[in-house]
Design a protein around this motif. Structure first.
Motif, PDB file in Angstrom:
ATOM      1  N   PHE A 197       0.855  -1.179   0.000  1.00 47.32           N
ATOM      2  CA  PHE A 197       0.000   0.000   0.000  1.00 47.32           C
ATOM      3  C   PHE A 197       0.887   1.224   0.000  1.00 47.32           C
ATOM      4  O   PHE A 197       1.692   1.412   0.910  1.00 47.32           O
ATOM      5  CB  PHE A 197      -0.930   0.017   1.204  1.00 47.32           C
ATOM      6  CG  PHE A 197      -2.079  -0.930   1.050  1.00 47.32           C
ATOM      7  CD1 PHE A 197      -3.048  -0.712   0.095  1.00 47.32           C
ATOM      8  CD2 PHE A 197      -2.177  -2.051   1.849  1.00 47.32           C
ATOM      9  CE1 PHE A 197      -4.108  -1.585  -0.064  1.00 47.32           C
ATOM     10  CE2 PHE A 197      -3.230  -2.929   1.705  1.00 47.32           C
ATOM     11  CZ  PHE A 197      -4.197  -2.697   0.747  1.00 47.32           C
TER      12      PHE A 197
ATOM     13  N   GLY B 139      -2.986  -8.453   7.698  1.00 52.07           N
ATOM     14  CA  GLY B 139      -3.160  -8.615   6.254  1.00 52.07           C
ATOM     15  C   GLY B 139      -4.228  -9.624   5.870  1.00 52.07           C
ATOM     16  O   GLY B 139      -4.372  -9.954   4.686  1.00 52.07           O
ATOM     17  N   LYS B 140      -5.009 -10.084   6.823  1.00 53.22           N
ATOM     18  CA  LYS B 140      -6.046 -11.094   6.538  1.00 53.22           C
ATOM     19  C   LYS B 140      -7.087 -10.563   5.565  1.00 53.22           C
ATOM     20  O   LYS B 140      -7.406 -11.199   4.569  1.00 53.22           O
ATOM     21  CB  LYS B 140      -6.749 -11.505   7.846  1.00 53.22           C
ATOM     22  CG  LYS B 140      -5.826 -11.909   8.964  1.00 53.22           C
ATOM     23  CD  LYS B 140      -6.599 -12.259  10.216  1.00 53.22           C
ATOM     24  CE  LYS B 140      -7.397 -11.113  10.835  1.00 53.22           C
ATOM     25  NZ  LYS B 140      -6.613 -10.064  11.480  1.00 53.22           N
ATOM     26  N   SER B 141      -7.614  -9.395   5.883  1.00 54.20           N
ATOM     27  CA  SER B 141      -8.656  -8.837   5.017  1.00 54.20           C
ATOM     28  C   SER B 141      -8.116  -8.602   3.626  1.00 54.20           C
ATOM     29  O   SER B 141      -8.824  -8.814   2.638  1.00 54.20           O
ATOM     30  CB  SER B 141      -9.162  -7.516   5.583  1.00 54.20           C
ATOM     31  OG  SER B 141      -9.782  -7.730   6.809  1.00 54.20           O
TER      32      SER B 141
ATOM     33  N   ALA C 211       1.519  -5.199   2.907  1.00 49.41           N
ATOM     34  CA  ALA C 211       0.404  -5.757   3.675  1.00 49.41           C
ATOM     35  C   ALA C 211       0.330  -7.274   3.522  1.00 49.41           C
ATOM     36  O   ALA C 211      -0.079  -7.979   4.439  1.00 49.41           O
ATOM     37  CB  ALA C 211      -0.907  -5.120   3.251  1.00 49.41           C
TER      38      ALA C 211
ATOM     39  N   SER D  75      -4.884  -8.180  14.454  1.00 44.76           N
ATOM     40  CA  SER D  75      -5.409  -7.079  13.658  1.00 44.76           C
ATOM     41  C   SER D  75      -4.271  -6.409  12.887  1.00 44.76           C
ATOM     42  O   SER D  75      -3.195  -6.196  13.426  1.00 44.76           O
ATOM     43  CB  SER D  75      -6.098  -6.094  14.592  1.00 44.76           C
ATOM     44  OG  SER D  75      -6.470  -4.962  13.882  1.00 44.76           O
ATOM     45  N   GLY D  76      -4.506  -6.132  11.615  1.00 46.17           N
ATOM     46  CA  GLY D  76      -3.498  -5.468  10.796  1.00 46.17           C
ATOM     47  C   GLY D  76      -2.499  -6.410  10.170  1.00 46.17           C
ATOM     48  O   GLY D  76      -1.528  -5.978   9.549  1.00 46.17           O
TER      49      GLY D  76
HETATM   50  N1  LIG Z   1      -6.442   0.606   1.355  1.00 47.14           N
HETATM   51  C1  LIG Z   1      -5.372   0.600   2.162  1.00 47.14           C
HETATM   52  N2  LIG Z   1      -4.460   1.598   2.098  1.00 47.14           N
HETATM   53  C2  LIG Z   1      -3.381   1.594   2.889  1.00 47.14           C
HETATM   54  N3  LIG Z   1      -3.093   0.648   3.791  1.00 47.14           N
HETATM   55  C3  LIG Z   1      -3.956  -0.363   3.917  1.00 47.14           C
HETATM   56  C4  LIG Z   1      -5.146  -0.442   3.116  1.00 47.14           C
HETATM   57  N4  LIG Z   1      -5.802  -1.566   3.462  1.00 47.14           N
HETATM   58  C5  LIG Z   1      -5.077  -2.160   4.412  1.00 47.14           C
HETATM   59  N5  LIG Z   1      -3.958  -1.438   4.688  1.00 47.14           N
HETATM   60  C6  LIG Z   1      -2.938  -1.787   5.662  1.00 47.14           C
HETATM   61  O1  LIG Z   1      -2.521  -3.097   5.425  1.00 47.14           O
HETATM   62  C7  LIG Z   1      -2.383  -3.795   6.639  1.00 47.14           C
HETATM   63  C8  LIG Z   1      -3.215  -5.049   6.619  1.00 47.14           C
HETATM   64  O2  LIG Z   1      -4.561  -4.672   6.659  1.00 47.14           O
HETATM   65  P1  LIG Z   1      -5.729  -5.723   6.742  1.00 47.14           P
HETATM   66  O3  LIG Z   1      -5.577  -6.689   5.624  1.00 47.14           O
HETATM   67  O4  LIG Z   1      -6.993  -4.958   6.787  1.00 47.14           O
HETATM   68  O5  LIG Z   1      -5.448  -6.402   8.127  1.00 47.14           O
HETATM   69  P2  LIG Z   1      -6.369  -7.337   9.003  1.00 47.14           P
HETATM   70  O6  LIG Z   1      -7.600  -7.640   8.239  1.00 47.14           O
HETATM   71  O7  LIG Z   1      -5.528  -8.530   9.241  1.00 47.14           O
HETATM   72  O8  LIG Z   1      -6.641  -6.609  10.262  1.00 47.14           O
HETATM   73  C9  LIG Z   1      -2.774  -2.857   7.756  1.00 47.14           C
HETATM   74  O9  LIG Z   1      -1.608  -2.364   8.353  1.00 47.14           O
HETATM   75  C10 LIG Z   1      -3.518  -1.772   7.065  1.00 47.14           C
HETATM   76  O10 LIG Z   1      -3.280  -0.540   7.699  1.00 47.14           O
END
Ligand SMILES: Nc1ncnc2c1ncn2[C@@H]1O[C@H](COP(=O)(O)OP(=O)(O)O)[C@@H](O)[C@H]1O
Ligand SMILES: [Mg+2]
Lengths: 299, 351, 288
Positions: free
Chosen positions: B12, B51-53, B28, B48-49
């Motif tokens: 990102f 990269g799962k999502s 991520a 949390s954070g």
């Molecule tokens: N659209 C985005 N822009 C910038 N950073 C992002 C974005 N989406 C996620 N991130 C970053 O990527 C990392 C992983 O995010 P995410 O996959 O949502 O984590 P999780 O679901 O495990 O909590 C986090 O540090 C988040 O801040």
């Protein structure tokens, strides 16, 4: 340690184009649509807003800075600008006072006439400035309803400075009061109640709790008030008559100058007002961000 | 549908400083590869954070990977638009269409495919029955409770009969009791419908109680993939060991299959040398013994469990957990000396 | 016991007392009310009363005078057109400003507020300078036999300038509030761009855009400063109602002016009430 072992090198089935388009163009078409919409909006803003602004600047420099400057610095122009600034000062002071009281009454009090106060405070936004001028003319003009009284008292309102003041106060009425009322509503009463339980007096609560919370909003409302007062034209034209050196304001000066094709002065003053409004806008934007932050904090 | 993910990577960029690809980019998802068997229920577990999502959203086509491929049934789908993937996705905060009724929400995926209205409404109501919300089709989402909304979201995702169902922290926004019910219910539903499902959670209990297999993610990397018991019994990294239970970590020396730190020692299956010794709080036994190796600092009762904090000579503090009625706890009180035995531990080499 | 229940039951009053203190409270509140009555209510009431002072038939005669009627029709027509254009372009502008990322976005967003600060007369001057008959744009269009300034397009342009922020600023927060996941849910379920817009965005945006569009129409039908400069004020062509009112005042017919003003006032109030009604309705639904 990672699960790479799970991915060996087994045969990958051939791509089934019918089911999954490996390179599907939907995304590309969407991107094209996005660009088109962006272009339409930029064009729209250019036609309606940016083009006209740029044109005035270009026109002033075509006429020549020297000529424009001497027209804008000539006594009639300076007197007109001074008149406008005086009106700005008066409306800011009056609205700071009345706007604050009115907003507190609107949001924090329950009394007969509260709905009326709210509606009337909004009304100037819906009324044409010319109409306002006319309304006062009918009331306090030379042949107005109150003309005999004013004559007896030897007060002159219309075609005099008080007329300008009344017209300007009318059009600026909503800005400070509405802004403050909105913010008072947003921040709620919990802090004021806390202060009251801690034994603060009414004035202490106002000065130490409420006022600091609405200071930014007050500034915002007063800046809007100033911009509106500076730019008012219809009401001050009808009520003042645009008499040079007496009731001519910056806007009526521009109007008269453009009518008489004295373009250096007319366009020059228009640019001056335009520049002032850009400064006011910059301040407004600054306060808007601060207000957004302040509201975020109190929530 | 089987899923195969190869060397996924996603950065990102920071919009304010410039384009993606600079050194300030945040990685991520970092070189993640795995496979999911058709018909299984898999959990993506991580803090949390981690990269799962992002992984889930790449699977759905809502995010494009910078590197790597996604294959569905062996077909490369990396560049297929989200709209064309025919995947069911359940969002953490429901994401129901608030201007549509519950029935219209569920029927949406069929309506956009021009399924005849009568058919789509019938299917929508079947699904609402399936998720236990029969008769609520005429309501608007705002008129439902959190748990009900989540079930509508699930019904909506299932209506077009997707071959893959993705759920992003599906129970994160409902309260604890409802969450428990929904978990069991999801498991049953999955067994009934049989659709390949991947769900994201940061809650280890949720991952272990519901899924066939668990992928543990940490800082964008896949730490371990395995069945719940594999992950619990054989955590492959220190992170996994620490994440799936309360652990004590000591810097230790390993020699001849035995790790030592101060007066503490434990059998481990690690090569000789410096290592980090990881001991679960429930893999420790301790009992009162004046010639012991540790001093008890605190004894804390937590419902049906008791936690003992002790200071081990030369090793530092240690936490042990016992059932409340454990006979070992007899006379164990702050200030007394205790003997310590590690029943099971793992060591991970360190530089 | 009684004292206690009193204190609990009158929380509102206590807070109010805390803000405008003691006996001063009524006086200050009365002052605000009196200020508003004297400044707004009495003059406007005078206007309406004098509009009818010569009897309803005369009133009707005054507002159905050919020139007056035409000015009113032109004013309402351009006002509605401008409201509709604002709904369309204002929503598009808000869309681009909230959903696109491009250099200069912040500056452009701030510029949208500029019409709130620029005197409307100056706006008119700017439009006249760019599109006037002797300007580059004006002569180009004149070659195609299209007049902008001193013609209806000039009126519309001036009104668009003056009302630009209305819809943009009303729609922006609504757009920003829409859950991205809702949009993504629609996409994943197979919806195309139009379907996504119809399902997720349109119902949310419509009330805000509509009420702001109505407000912009209300603002437009009262507009004077910019119109006076660009319209040319030709009866039956480009003479709007506010300019007609001004002309009647100048030519010593204030009661005819008052009659037409009253009609304008009724329309403005109707639009104001309509817009407020839409906003209340939406607010009530959000609260539930
Ligand atoms: N659209 C985005 N822009 C910038 N950073 C992002 C974005 N989406 C996620 N991130 C970053 O990527 C990392 C992983 O995010 P995410 O996959 O949502 O984590 P999780 O679901 O495990 O909590 C986090 O540090 C988040 O801040
Ligand atoms: Mg997440």
């Amino acid at each position: 340690m990672r699960a790479e072992r799970d991915v060996g090198a087994p045969a990958i089935a051939p791509v089934e184009a019918a089911k999954l388009d490996a390179r599907d163009t939907r995304g590309d078409r969407l991107a094209a649509g996005r660009v088109a919409l962006g272009a339409v909006v930029v064009l729209y803003l250019a036609v309606v807003l940016l083009g006209p602004m740029g044109a005035l600047v270009a026109e002033v420099s075509r006429i020549g800075i020297g000529e424009v400057l001497s027209a804008v610095l000539a006594p009639p122009a300076l007197e007109a600008l001074g008149m406008s600034i005086a009106l700005v000062a008066i409306s800011v002071v009056v609205n700071a006072f009345v706007g604050t009281i009115g907003a507190i009454a609107l949001v924090r009090h329950r009394f007969v006439g509260r709905g009326l106060l709210g509606a009337l405070a909004d009304l100037p936004l819906a009324v044409s400035p010319v109409m306002i001028g006319l309304a006062f003319l009918l009331l306090v003009g030379r042949e107005g309803v109150l003309a005999p009284v004013l004559e007896a008292l030897d007060w002159k309102i219309v075609y005099a400075f008080p007329g300008l003041v009344i017209g300007t106060l009318f059009v600026t009425l909503p800005y400070t009061m509405r802004e403050l009322a909105y913010v008072l509503e947003e921040i709620g009463t919990s802090e004021e109640e806390a202060a009251a339980t801690l034994g603060a007096s009414a004035w202490q609560t106002f000065w130490h709790v409420t006022f600091p919370n609405v200071r930014v909003a007050l500034g915002y409302g007063l800046l809007m008030t100033a911009a509106r007062a500076l730019g008012e034209f219809g009401a001050v034209l009808v009520l003042g008559g645009s008499i040079s050196g007496q009731t001519q304001t910056a806007t009526t000066f521009i109007h008269d100058a453009v009518e008489e094709r004295a373009l250096a002065g007319g366009y020059g003053m228009a640019l001056v007002l335009g520049a002032i409004s850009v400064v006011l806008l910059a301040l407004l934007e600054h306060l808007k961000h601060r207000r957004a932050r302040a509201l975020g904090r109190t929530k | 549908m089987s899923i195969r993910v190869e060397h996924l990577k996603k950065r990102f960029g920071d919009f304010s400083t410039g384009s993606a690809g600079s050194a300030a980019d945040f990685v991520a998802v970092d070189d993640v590869s795995f496979e999911v068997e058709s018909g299984s229920l898999v959990a993506l577990l991580g803090p949390s954070g981690s990269g799962k999502s992002t992984i889930l959203r790449i699977l759905a086509g809502l995010e494009a990977p910078d590197e790597g491929r996604v294959l569905f049934d062996g077909v490369d789908a990396t560049h297929v638009h989200a709209r064309a993937r025919a995947i069911g996705f359940v969002f953490q905060h429901y994401a129901l269409f608030r201007h549509l009724t519950v029935e219209e929400n569920v029927a949406f995926g069929l309506d956009v495919r021009n399924v005849p209205k009568a058919t789509s409404r019938r299917r929508a109501n079947e699904l609402l029955d399936l998720v236990g919300l029969g008769g609520l089709g005429g309501r608007y989402p705002s008129q439902l409770s959190g748990g009900q909304r989540q079930r509508v979201a699930l019904a909506r995702a299932l209506a077009p009969e997707p071959k893959l169902l993705l759920l992003d922290e599906p129970f994160g926004a409902v309260d604890a009791k409802v969450r428990e019910e929904l978990r069991e219910w999801l498991r049953r539903l999955h067994d009934e419908v049989g659709v390949t499902s991947i769900f994201v959670t940061h809650d280890q209990d949720e991952a272990f109680s519901v899924s066939d297999r668990v992928l543990v993610i940490h800082r964008g990397r896949l730490e371990q993939l395995g069945t719940p018991s594999e992950i619990l019994d054989e955590p492959r990294t220190e992170f996994v060991a620490g994440f799936v239970g309360e652990v004590n970590v000591f810097p230790a020396e390993v020699a001849n299959g035995e790790a030592r730190v101060g007066a503490l020692h434990a059998k481990v299956g690690a090569p000789d040398g410096h290592a980090r010794l990881v001991v679960r709080s429930y893999d420790v036994k301790l009992w009162r013994e004046d010639a012991g190796i540790a001093t008890v600092e605190r004894v804390v009762t937590l419902g049906d469990r008791v936690r003992v904090h002790a200071l081990v000579d030369g090793a530092g503090s240690l936490v042990a957990q016992f059932p409340r009625r454990s006979s070992l706890l007899k006379n164990v009180e702050p200030g007394c000396r205790v003997q310590v035995e590690v029943t099971s531990a793992r060591a991970y080499p360190r530089a | 016991m009684t004292a206690r229940s009193n204190a609990e039951g009158s929380e509102h009053v206590r807070t109010a007392d805390a803000l405008l203190p003691g006996p001063g409270q009524r006086a200050l509140r009365g002052l605000a009310l009196a200020y508003v009555l004297v400044l707004v209510a009495i003059p406007l009431a005078t206007l309406v009363v004098l509009a009818f002072a010569d009897g309803p038939p005369v009133f009707v005669e005054r507002v159905t005078d050919e020139v007056a009627r035409d000015a009113l029709v032109l004013t309402l027509g351009t006002g509605v057109l401008v409201g509709a254009l604002n709904v369309l372009f204002g929503t598009a502008t808000a869309w681009v400003l909230t959903r696109y990322r491009f250099p200069g976005r912040g500056a452009l967003s701030a510029l949208v507020d500029l019409p709130l600060a620029v005197p409307t007369l100056v706006a008119g001057v700017m439009i006249a300078v760019l599109y006037g008959p002797s300007s580059l744009v004006g002569t180009t269009f004149a070659a195609w036999d299209v007049e902008i300034v001193f013609a209806k397009p000039g009126i519309v342009l001036a009104l668009l300038f003056v009302t630009l922020p209305f819809v943009v600023r009303a729609v922006e927060p609504v757009l920003a509030e829409i859950d991205v996941a809702e949009e993504e849910a629609a996409i994943v379920l197979g919806a195309g761009p139009w379907r996504v817009f119809r399902t997720v965005f349109f119902p949310a945006l419509l009330p805000a855009a509509l009420s702001a569009g109505i407000r912009s129409t209300g603002r437009a039908i009262g507009e004077f400063g910019s119109i006076v400069v660009v319209a040319g004020n030709i009866p039956f062509e480009t003479l709007t109602a506010p300019v007609y009112v001004f002309g009647e005042i100048e030519s010593g017919a204030p009661r005819a002016a008052a009659a037409v003003s009253t009609v304008l006032l009724v329309f403005a109030l109707a639009l104001y009430v309509g817009a407020t009604w839409i906003e209340r309705k939406v607010g009530a639904r959000h609260a539930s």
